[in-house]
Design an enzyme around this catalytic site. Structure first.
Site, PDB file in Angstrom:
ATOM      1  N   HIS A  99       0.863  -1.202   0.000  1.00 29.40           N
ATOM      2  CA  HIS A  99       0.000   0.000   0.000  1.00 29.40           C
ATOM      3  C   HIS A  99       0.897   1.248   0.000  1.00 29.40           C
ATOM      4  CE1 HIS A  99      -3.859  -2.180   1.053  1.00 29.40           C
ATOM      5  NE2 HIS A  99      -2.944  -3.105   1.252  1.00 29.40           N
ATOM      6  N   TYR A 119       3.699  -5.044   9.732  1.00 28.86           N
ATOM      7  CA  TYR A 119       3.559  -3.589   9.613  1.00 28.86           C
ATOM      8  C   TYR A 119       4.650  -2.905  10.444  1.00 28.86           C
ATOM      9  CZ  TYR A 119      -1.126  -4.394   7.598  1.00 28.86           C
ATOM     10  OH  TYR A 119      -2.177  -4.804   6.817  1.00 28.86           O
TER      11      TYR A 119
HETATM   12  C1  HEM Z   1      -0.400 -11.707   6.445  1.00 30.58           C
HETATM   13  C2  HEM Z   1      -1.123 -10.861   5.722  1.00 30.58           C
HETATM   14  C3  HEM Z   1      -0.714  -9.436   5.445  1.00 30.58           C
HETATM   15  C4  HEM Z   1       0.536  -8.877   5.369  1.00 30.58           C
HETATM   16  C5  HEM Z   1       1.887  -9.567   5.550  1.00 30.58           C
HETATM   17  C6  HEM Z   1       0.369  -7.469   5.082  1.00 30.58           C
HETATM   18  C7  HEM Z   1       1.389  -6.556   4.927  1.00 30.58           C
HETATM   19  C8  HEM Z   1       1.251  -5.194   4.853  1.00 30.58           C
HETATM   20  C9  HEM Z   1       2.327  -4.218   4.974  1.00 30.58           C
HETATM   21  C10 HEM Z   1       3.795  -4.554   5.143  1.00 30.58           C
HETATM   22  C11 HEM Z   1       1.785  -2.978   4.893  1.00 30.58           C
HETATM   23  C12 HEM Z   1       2.517  -1.626   5.011  1.00 30.58           C
HETATM   24  C13 HEM Z   1       2.493  -1.226   6.493  1.00 30.58           C
HETATM   25  C14 HEM Z   1       3.272   0.062   6.821  1.00 30.58           C
HETATM   26  O1  HEM Z   1       4.446   0.207   6.444  1.00 30.58           O
HETATM   27  O2  HEM Z   1       2.673   0.952   7.499  1.00 30.58           O
HETATM   28  C15 HEM Z   1       0.361  -3.155   4.716  1.00 30.58           C
HETATM   29  C16 HEM Z   1      -0.526  -2.142   4.585  1.00 30.58           C
HETATM   30  C17 HEM Z   1      -1.886  -2.340   4.593  1.00 30.58           C
HETATM   31  N1  HEM Z   1      -2.581  -3.537   4.698  1.00 30.58           N
HETATM   32 FE1  HEM Z   1      -1.793  -5.349   4.838  1.00 30.58          FE
HETATM   33  N2  HEM Z   1      -0.980  -7.192   4.994  1.00 30.58           N
HETATM   34  C18 HEM Z   1      -1.656  -8.373   5.223  1.00 30.58           C
HETATM   35  C19 HEM Z   1      -3.012  -8.545   5.245  1.00 30.58           C
HETATM   36  C20 HEM Z   1      -3.914  -7.555   5.185  1.00 30.58           C
HETATM   37  C21 HEM Z   1      -5.328  -7.723   5.374  1.00 30.58           C
HETATM   38  C22 HEM Z   1      -6.055  -9.040   5.695  1.00 30.58           C
HETATM   39  C23 HEM Z   1      -5.893  -6.512   5.254  1.00 30.58           C
HETATM   40  C24 HEM Z   1      -7.350  -6.275   5.425  1.00 30.58           C
HETATM   41  C25 HEM Z   1      -8.021  -5.227   5.167  1.00 30.58           C
HETATM   42  C26 HEM Z   1      -4.814  -5.542   5.000  1.00 30.58           C
HETATM   43  C27 HEM Z   1      -4.945  -4.182   4.826  1.00 30.58           C
HETATM   44  C28 HEM Z   1      -3.929  -3.273   4.709  1.00 30.58           C
HETATM   45  C29 HEM Z   1      -4.125  -1.849   4.578  1.00 30.58           C
HETATM   46  C30 HEM Z   1      -5.458  -1.124   4.541  1.00 30.58           C
HETATM   47  C31 HEM Z   1      -2.854  -1.271   4.505  1.00 30.58           C
HETATM   48  C32 HEM Z   1      -2.518   0.200   4.295  1.00 30.58           C
HETATM   49  C33 HEM Z   1      -2.435   0.913   5.598  1.00 30.58           C
HETATM   50  C34 HEM Z   1      -1.941   2.307   5.339  1.00 30.58           C
HETATM   51  O3  HEM Z   1      -2.554   3.018   4.523  1.00 30.58           O
HETATM   52  O4  HEM Z   1      -0.946   2.653   5.957  1.00 30.58           O
HETATM   53  N3  HEM Z   1      -3.629  -6.218   4.964  1.00 30.58           N
HETATM   54  N4  HEM Z   1       0.055  -4.502   4.684  1.00 30.58           N
END
Ligand code: HEM
Length: 354
Positions: free
Chosen positions: A72, A343
Site C-alpha cells: 500500500h 507492519y
Molecule cells: C499476512 C497478511 C498481510 C501482510 C503480511 C500485510 C502486509 C502489509 C504491509 C507490510 C503494509 C505496510 C504497512 C506500513 O508500512 O505501514 C500493509 C498495509 C496495509 N494492509 Fe496489509 N498485509 C496483510 C493482510 C492484510 C489484510 C487481511 C488486510 C485487510 C483489510 C490488510 C490491509 C492493509 C491496509 C489497509 C494497509 C494500508 C495501511 C496504510 O494506509 O498505511 N492487509 N500490509
C-alpha cells in the site's frame, strides 16, 4: 585452611562457592538472552516465517523504494470525524460507540502493492485506513480494503502468494504456471479470488465499500462477546467503473479525483458491524459469512479533507490492526498478529530511510 587462603590471597571455600554460583547465574542470564534474540530473529528455525522475511519478500518482489510502505505504498492522507449512532453501545463498551459521540479520525487512502509511483488502475485494490483518537489516550487503528474476502487464510500462504503473483519482467504479468500451482495448493485462495473478481469495481475511492476482512470481537459492558467484521459502506450510490477510465493521461486519477471531491464537501460512509454467529469462521478471512447475518450501523464516518503524505501526518502512522480500544478485541484469525508484526517491520525500515 582459611589461614592458608588468607596468606596466599586465595578466596576461602565459601566465598569461592558463592563466586562460582554468581558466575553461573550470569552465564545463564547471558545464554538465555542470546537464545531469546536468536529465537526472535528466527536463527534457531531458519525455515520459520519471521516478519523480516515477509518484508524481505515484499522488497524482492517490488524492488527498493526507500522511505515508502512495503505494501500500500501509494497513498494520500485524509481527515474527518466519526459520529456514533448508538447502535454499537449494546455490543461494545468502546467509548466511540456511545450515542452522539464525535471522535476525530485521521486516515489514509491507498492502493495495494509496493510501487509508490505506479499508475492508478481500477483493478488495483483500494484501501482506507483509519485512526480514531479516543479519550484517555485510547486509539482504534484499522485498515480496510475494497474486496469482500481476503486472498489467503494464513501468513505462510500470503508469503507464497507474493512470489507466485510477482509480475514476470518479460510480460508484466504473473507467471501462469506459478499462479496455477499456488491455487492448486490453496483451494481456499482460488475460491476467494473468484469472489474478488466477481465484485463490482466502482469509479473511485469515494463510492467504494471497504471491508475489514479479518474478524474481531465486540466486548459489551456486561462481558458479552460477539464476533464481528466491519464494513465502511459509502453514502454515495456506487457507480461501476467506466470503460477506458484508466487510459487517461492522469496517472493519479483516483487520488486526484478524491482530493477534488473532498474540496467540494465531506464524503460519508456508514461503519457497519456484521455480527457473527457460533460456527461462523473467524480465523479464515477467505470465507464470507452467510449473507443473512445481523448487522448494526455503528455510525457515520465523514471525511472532510485530504493532504499529501508528509513528515508528521499519516505517512508516519503504522495502521496496526491490533491497536484496539477496550470493547474491541482480536479474533483468533492468524493474519492479525502476522499483520501487526509485518507492519511494524515495514514501519521500522521505512522510518530509518530517507
Ligand atoms: C499476512 C497478511 C498481510 C501482510 C503480511 C500485510 C502486509 C502489509 C504491509 C507490510 C503494509 C505496510 C504497512 C506500513 O508500512 O505501514 C500493509 C498495509 C496495509 N494492509 Fe496489509 N498485509 C496483510 C493482510 C492484510 C489484510 C487481511 C488486510 C485487510 C483489510 C490488510 C490491509 C492493509 C491496509 C489497509 C494497509 C494500508 C495501511 C496504510 O494506509 O498505511 N492487509 N500490509
Amino acid at each position: 585452611m582459611s589461614l592458608l587462603n588468607d596468606l596466599t590471597g586465595a578466596p576461602p571455600e565459601t566465598t569461592r562457592h558463592a563466586l562460582l554460583l554468581r558466575l553461573a547465574a550470569i552465564g545463564a542470564v547471558l545464554t538465555g538472552t542470546t537464545c531469546g534474540f536468536a529465537y526472535a530473529g528466527g536463527w534457531l528455525s531458519p525455515g520459520a516465517l519471521t516478519p523480516a522475511r515477509v518484508i524481505d519478500r515484499f522488497e524482492q518482489v517490488n524492488g527498493a523504494h526507500p522511505g515508502f510502505r512495503r505494501n500500500h505504498a501509494k497513498g494520500l492522507c485524509v481527515e474527518g470525524s466519526f459520529t456514533a449512532s448508538g447502535a454499537g453501545a449494546s455490543f461494545s463498551k468502546a467509548s466511540l460507540f456511545a450515542a452522539g459521540r464525535v471522535t476525530p479520525v485521521a486516515g489514509r487512502v491507498a492502493l495495494a502493492g509496493g510501487q509508490p509511483y505506479a499508475a492508478d488502475t481500477e483493478a488495483t485494490v483500494r484501501s482506507l485506513a483509519l485512526r480514531f483518537t479516543l479519550p484517555d489516550s485510547e486509539e482504534w487503528r484499522t485498515g480496510m480494503n475494497n474486496i469482500p474476502v481476503f486472498t489467503v487464510r494464513t501468513p505462510e500462504a500470503f508469503y507464497e502468494q507474493l512470489l507466485a503473483a510477482k509480475p514476470d519482467p518479460a510480460t508484466g504479468k504473473p507467471d501462469p504456471t506459478r499462479l496455477t500451482a499456488f491455487f492448486a495448493a490453496h483451494p481456499e485462495s482460488a475460491k476467494a479470488a473468484a469472489l474478488i473478481k466477481a465484485r463490482t469495481v466502482t469509479v473511485g475511492f469515494a463510492d467504494s465499500t471497504y471491508w475489514s476482512l479479518n474478524a474481531f470481537r465486540l466486548i459489551a459492558a456486561d462481558g458479552r462477546d460477539t464476533p464481528a467484521r466491519f464494513t465502511l459502506v459509502p453514502e454515495r450510490t456506487p457507480s461501476p467503473e467506466t470503460a477506458g477510465q484508466s487510459v487517461r493521461q492522469d496517472k493519479n486519477f483516483l487520488f486526484d479525483e478524491l482530493a477534488a471531491e473532498l474540496r467540494e464537501g465531506a464524503l460519508r460512509w456508514h461503519l457497519v458491524a456484521t455480527l457473527g454467529r457460533p460456527g461462523d469462521p473467524t480465523a479464515d478471512a477467505t470465507q464470507p459469512w452467510p449473507a443473512d447475518r445481523e448487522t448494526a450501523d455503528l455510525g457515520t464516518l465523514a471525511l472532510a479533507g485530504s493532504t499529501p503524505e508528509a513528515a508528521g501526518n499519516c505517512r508516519d502512522v503504522n495502521f496496526d490492526p491490533l491497536v484496539l480500544p477496550l470493547g474491541i478485541a482480536p479474533s483468533d484469525d492468524p493474519l492479525l498478529s502476522a499483520r501487526s508484526a509485518a507492519y511494524s517491520q515495514s514501519f521500522t525500515r521505512r522510518a530509518g530511510e530517507d
